[in-house]
Scaffold this motif. Structure first.
Motif: not given
Length: 402
Positions: A244-257, A323-333
């Motif tokens: 149920t967690e979203h993939m974007m929560d696991t990705l690197p955040k924007m770095d303005s530098t 991770d496959k569980k995050y991809l499955q989240h996107e796939k199911t939606e």
């Protein structure tokens, strides 16, 4: 007095309690929600071919002249040209195409409007070719379909009506099911008497077409509820082994530098190595993430056929394994949205959804006409039944006293 020759008045065998309850459950909630269901079904039907209509509206702007060197402009040049020709608008999505003759499609919006448009740009010169605002119409239709443009309150009204719709598909099947299967019941259940009187013709439209569209209507109703109720979507994701967690929560955040790499080479690299003909990236994600999320497939407004996800670090350019569980989240939606939008089986899926939408729009109307026709003749019929019962009882009583 003769007591040996009593006359028993024949009684018509009534429906079972279960059948009466099913009939009530099919009729009255649908009567109450009828107008809402007509509007929701009609607006949903209009949206089905939105992708094809907007593709057609693009006209000649879909194609460009291909230079010999195939040198493409950067996304910065593209955005600068876009801002210059579309003041007040921002970019929400880029769609790139495998065909070198195809222009870049940009989904744009005006935050102060809100107004939506599709903008087409030459990938080799960065020139803005066309701005098509037909997207705004489908945006309005989509929100009218989901909430009558009335926010959460409207959303709940539509959701409750949709629950009634789903129940009516189940109860309708029970009522449609013949008690006995023979040639006569098969003909009555599966065919329409086109030359019959209006009442019979209307009944056939409701009964027969309701059966043929039942599965698609049930899918449209249940997917609509899954989309509206977040816990249902989360449950669906879990049942398909997603998180149920979203993939974007696991990705690197924007770095303005740091300086992000251009998205365009990534997009065409994915298209070159993939069999898919289109790839999409959402611009608003770029503004808060240090990663690029590309989804390849046939890109529609709300879902993507044959969706495949590639993620890259926007600063190093390295591909990020998800991770496959995050991809499955996107796939199911995405699958839920595909089923709801009719994008689940190419043009056959769209045609099935479109026809089911037309039938779903008509069902509350034909059902109401059936009920109204029976209501009008109910009173005289009851009077006749009462009169006949009195007659039988009088004859029985006369027989007894003689």
């Amino acid at each position: 007095m003769n007591t040996n020759n009593k006359i028993k008045v024949p009684r018509k065998k009534g429906k079972s309690l279960f059948n009466r309850f099913v009939a009530w459950l099919h009729l009255w909630p649908s009567i109450v929600a009828g107008i809402i269901l007509v509007v929701v079904s009609l607006s949903g039907t209009i949206i089905v071919y939105c992708d094809e209509i907007m593709d057609w509206m693009a006209g000649e702007a879909k194609y460009v002249n291909v230079p010999q060197n195939l040198q493409r402009v950067s996304s910065e040049v593209l955005k600068a040209n876009f801002s210059k020709s579309n003041p007040g608008y921002d970019i929400s999505e880029f769609v790139f195409f495998k065909d070198p003759k195809r222009s870049i499609r940009i989904r744009a919006f005006n935050p102060k409007g809100p107004k939506l448009a599709m903008v087409y740009a030459d990938p080799y010169t960065g020139k803005i070719l066309k701005k098509d605002e037909s997207l705004q119409f489908f945006f309005v239709m989509a929100h009218f379909h989901a909430s009558f443009l009335a926010g959460k309150t409207g959303g709940w009204i539509v959701a409750l009506a949709t629950i009634v719709f789903v129940i009516s598909t189940i109860t309708g099947l029970i009522l449609w099911w013949p008690k006995k299967w023979n040639k006569t019941t098969r003909q009555a259940s599966f065919t329409i008497k086109w030359k019959a009187r209006f009442k019979r013709f209307n009944y056939d439209l409701h009964n027969v077409y309701g059966f043929y569209s039942l599965i698609v209507c049930f899918i449209l109703g249940t997917t609509g509820l899954i989309i509206f109720f977040e816990p249902l979507m989360e449950t669906t994701v879990k049942l398909t082994n997603g998180t149920t967690e979203h993939m974007m929560d696991t990705l690197p955040k924007m770095d303005s530098t740091k300086i992000a790499k251009d998205i365009i080479p990534f997009a065409y690299h994915i298209l070159d190595k993939s069999e898919e003909k289109e790839v999409s990236i959402w611009n608003f994600e770029r503004k808060k993430l240090g990663a690029y999320i590309f989804t390849s497939g046939k890109v529609g407004l709300k879902s993507i056929e044959h969706a495949s996800i590639n993620v890259y670090d926007s600063y190093t350019g390295k591909e990020i394994n998800i991770d496959k569980k995050y991809l499955q989240h996107e796939k199911t939606e995405n699958i839920v949205w595909q089923l709801h939008m009719g994008q689940w089986w190419g043009q056959l899926g769209k045609l099935s959804t479109f026809l089911a939408g037309i039938i779903a729009t008509s069902l509350p109307i034909t059902g109401f006409l059936i009920w109204w026709g029976r209501r009008k003749k109910k009173s005289p019929q009851k009077k006749k039944e009462i009169k006949n019962n009195h007659k039988h009882r009088a004859e029985a009583h006369h027989e007894q006293i003689t």
